[in-house]
Design a protein around this motif. Structure first.
Motif, short mmCIF file in Angstrom:
data_model
loop_
_atom_site.label_atom_id
_atom_site.label_comp_id
_atom_site.label_asym_id
_atom_site.label_seq_id
_atom_site.Cartn_x
_atom_site.Cartn_y
_atom_site.Cartn_z
N ILE A 51 0.68 30.18 -7.01
CA ILE A 51 -0.54 30.89 -7.36
C ILE A 51 -0.18 32.28 -7.84
N THR A 52 -0.73 32.65 -8.98
CA THR A 52 -0.47 33.97 -9.53
C THR A 52 -1.42 35.00 -8.93
N ARG A 53 -1.15 36.25 -9.23
CA ARG A 53 -2.02 37.32 -8.75
C ARG A 53 -3.44 37.15 -9.30
N GLU A 54 -3.53 36.59 -10.49
CA GLU A 54 -4.83 36.38 -11.13
C GLU A 54 -5.55 35.13 -10.59
N GLY A 55 -4.85 34.37 -9.75
CA GLY A 55 -5.49 33.21 -9.15
C GLY A 55 -5.21 31.90 -9.83
N SER A 56 -4.37 31.90 -10.86
CA SER A 56 -4.02 30.64 -11.52
C SER A 56 -3.09 29.84 -10.63
N THR A 57 -3.36 28.55 -10.54
CA THR A 57 -2.59 27.69 -9.65
C THR A 57 -1.88 26.59 -10.41
N ASP A 58 -0.81 26.10 -9.80
CA ASP A 58 -0.04 24.99 -10.36
C ASP A 58 0.43 24.14 -9.19
N TYR A 59 0.36 22.83 -9.36
CA TYR A 59 0.73 21.91 -8.29
C TYR A 59 1.71 20.87 -8.78
N ALA A 60 2.57 20.42 -7.87
CA ALA A 60 3.39 19.26 -8.16
C ALA A 60 2.46 18.05 -8.29
N ASP A 61 2.80 17.13 -9.17
CA ASP A 61 1.95 15.96 -9.38
C ASP A 61 1.72 15.20 -8.08
N SER A 62 2.72 15.18 -7.22
CA SER A 62 2.64 14.40 -5.99
C SER A 62 1.63 14.94 -4.98
N VAL A 63 1.20 16.19 -5.15
CA VAL A 63 0.27 16.78 -4.18
C VAL A 63 -1.08 17.14 -4.80
N LYS A 64 -1.23 16.93 -6.10
CA LYS A 64 -2.50 17.26 -6.76
C LYS A 64 -3.64 16.51 -6.10
#
Length: 121
Positions: A51-64
Motif C-alpha cells: 500500500i502506498t502513502r496515497e492508498g493505492s494497493t496491490d495484491y498477489a493473485d493468490s490472496v486477491k
C-alpha cells in the motif's frame, strides 16, 4: 533507528480469519510504501500486498479478494486482514516499511521480525 513490531499471527482452521498488525516507531519523518511479505518453508519470500502513502494497493493473485491491506498514518501502523484462509497461506509473514527518518531525512527500508501464520485443521 526505526523499529517494526508485528502482532496477530497464530493458528487458525481453514476458512478462518486473522488480522496482522505492524507498528513502526522511532525517529520517523515520513512513511511511504508499506507492505506484507511471506515465506513458507523451503520457498522464497514473496509479496503478499503493498500500500502506498496515497492508498493505492496491490495484491498477489493468490490472496486477491481474501486479504485486505490498510494503514493508519497517524500512528504509523499497517494491518492485513486475512479471510478465508487456506493451508497454503501458512508462512512467516513479514512487514516492510519504507520512508524517511527525522535525522538528515535519510531513507530507511525496514523489515519486521516476522510472525507465524499456520492454517491447519
Amino acid at each position: 533507528q526505526v523499529q517494526l513490531v508485528e502482532t496477530g499471527g497464530g493458528l487458525v482452521q481453514p476458512g478462518g480469519s486473522l488480522r496482522l498488525s505492524c507498528a513502526a516507531s522511532g525517529s520517523i519523518f515520513r512513511v511511504n510504501d508499506m507492505g506484507w511479505y511471506r515465506q513458507a518453508p523451503g520457498k522464497r519470500r514473496e509479496l503478499v500486498a503493498t500500500i502506498t502513502r496515497e492508498g493505492s494497493t496491490d495484491y498477489a493473485d493468490s490472496v486477491k479478494n481474501r486479504f485486505t491491506i490498510s494503514r493508519d498514518d497517524a500512528n504509523n501502523t499497517m494491518q492485513l486482514q486475512m479471510n478465508s484462509l487456506k493451508p497454503e497461506d501458512t508462512a512467516v509473514y513479514y512487514c516492510n516499511v519504507k520512508g524517511y527518518r527525522r535525522r538528515y531525512y535519510l531513507s530507511f527500508d525496514q523489515w519486521g521480525q516476522g510472525t507465524q501464520v499456520t492454517v491447519s485443521p
